[in-house]
Design a protein around this motif. Sequence first.
Motif, PDB file in Angstrom:
ATOM      1  N   LEU A 178       1.301  -1.254  -0.015  1.00  0.00           N
ATOM      2  CA  LEU A 178      -0.424   0.167  -0.032  1.00  0.00           C
ATOM      3  C   LEU A 178       0.768   1.170   0.013  1.00  0.00           C
ATOM      4  N   PRO A 179       1.444   1.399  -0.963  1.00  0.00           N
ATOM      5  CA  PRO A 179       2.444   2.487  -1.096  1.00  0.00           C
ATOM      6  C   PRO A 179       1.542   4.269  -0.593  1.00  0.00           C
ATOM      7  N   GLU A 180       0.032   4.377  -0.790  1.00  0.00           N
ATOM      8  CA  GLU A 180      -0.410   5.341   0.030  1.00  0.00           C
ATOM      9  C   GLU A 180      -0.090   5.576   1.440  1.00  0.00           C
ATOM     10  N   ALA A 181       0.397   4.594   2.048  1.00  0.00           N
ATOM     11  CA  ALA A 181       0.135   4.049   3.343  1.00  0.00           C
ATOM     12  C   ALA A 181       1.839   5.085   3.496  1.00  0.00           C
ATOM     13  N   LEU A 182       2.234   4.884   2.954  1.00  0.00           N
ATOM     14  CA  LEU A 182       3.293   5.887   3.441  1.00  0.00           C
ATOM     15  C   LEU A 182       3.594   7.960   3.492  1.00  0.00           C
TER      16      LEU A 182
END
Length: 385
Positions: A178-182
């Motif tokens: 989940l790249p958005e989590a970063l």
Amino acid sequence: MSDEILKTTPLTPSHEALGGRMVPFGGYSMPVQYPEGILKEHLWTRENAGAFDVSHMGPSFLQLNALSGDGEADHRAVAAIMERLVCGDIRGLKPGQLRYTLLLNADGGVIDDLMVGRPLRPDRQGMLYVIVNAGTKDGDFSLIEAAAGDAARLTRADDRALIAVQGPRAAEAVGEILPEALELGFMQFRRVDRDGAGLVVSRSGYTGEDGFEILVPAAQAKGFWDRLLADDRVKPIGLGARDSLRLEAGLPLYGHDLDETTSPAEASLAFAVSKRRLRDQDFPGAARVAKELAGEVARRRIGLRVLGGPPAREGAEIANAAGTVVGTVTSGGFGPSVGGPIAMGYVPPDYAEPGVKLKVIVRGKPGDAEVVAMPFVPHRYFRKA
């Protein structure tokens, strides 16, 4: 033998396949440890990333029944409902922000500690994301529903999986999926759409480490869990290590360090009482809480290093240097990262300052202890600049 029928989570078969030792906890069958054991699981989480099934918790959504179309007004309306029950500033939440707060009774005692968040998306204003504790969730939800009346509805999401990933390499592992989590900082959350499902991702946790909690629909839970564990940085961690990690982080456990007789001031949780709410005294038990925060408090939660003898567990008596019992241990055990026994408990304010020498009585024998500042291990939350 207990006749209690334990609930399961969407990940129960996965824990059993991994060799998890299942125990009753909060009405659920949960893994207390896996074959490597609690000590190794604890240290792995401090050094890498641990995956925890926390699906026994109580995630939910409180949504206004009628929206005005003005996002800020709708947020204020739903926040007003929650503020009837808690001492935190829910109205002042920014979009995408989570807040730790306390559900209080009329005497200012803690019914539960919980997380409340305001969604990021403009089309989700008038909604709050609420996560309560496992053992109190039915009562908590009843209180929230009563406060909401006909103005809002509470949708329980405790049929989904809630997965925590904690540790210094948690961001690397979760970011692969989940790249958005970063994009999140500590105590921020957002919805992420993945594989046709909506996931709720927060940067938060219960270990003192950087990490995430991800609410996943039951049908996608096993696939998400398996993908996490396919990463060499991640291992499954049970409730045993979760408890020792939170103890080292100086975080209270409801039903042990907190209960309905304990106030925010006694629990050393003054930060959870917002300045606006304290000024207006518009929350349950406000008079007592204000009085105690002004200094009239009978006891305080403290951290202890146990300097001699075995670990002091919950229920052990705390004595002063003269041997007079002055308090009780509410959580205790060996701190693997600290390298020795640690504990939390309650004592009168005169004994609550770091450096005070006390005794803990274990199996009838007093052992030396010293009050120390908490957390026992520094927090490593990720805060955006």
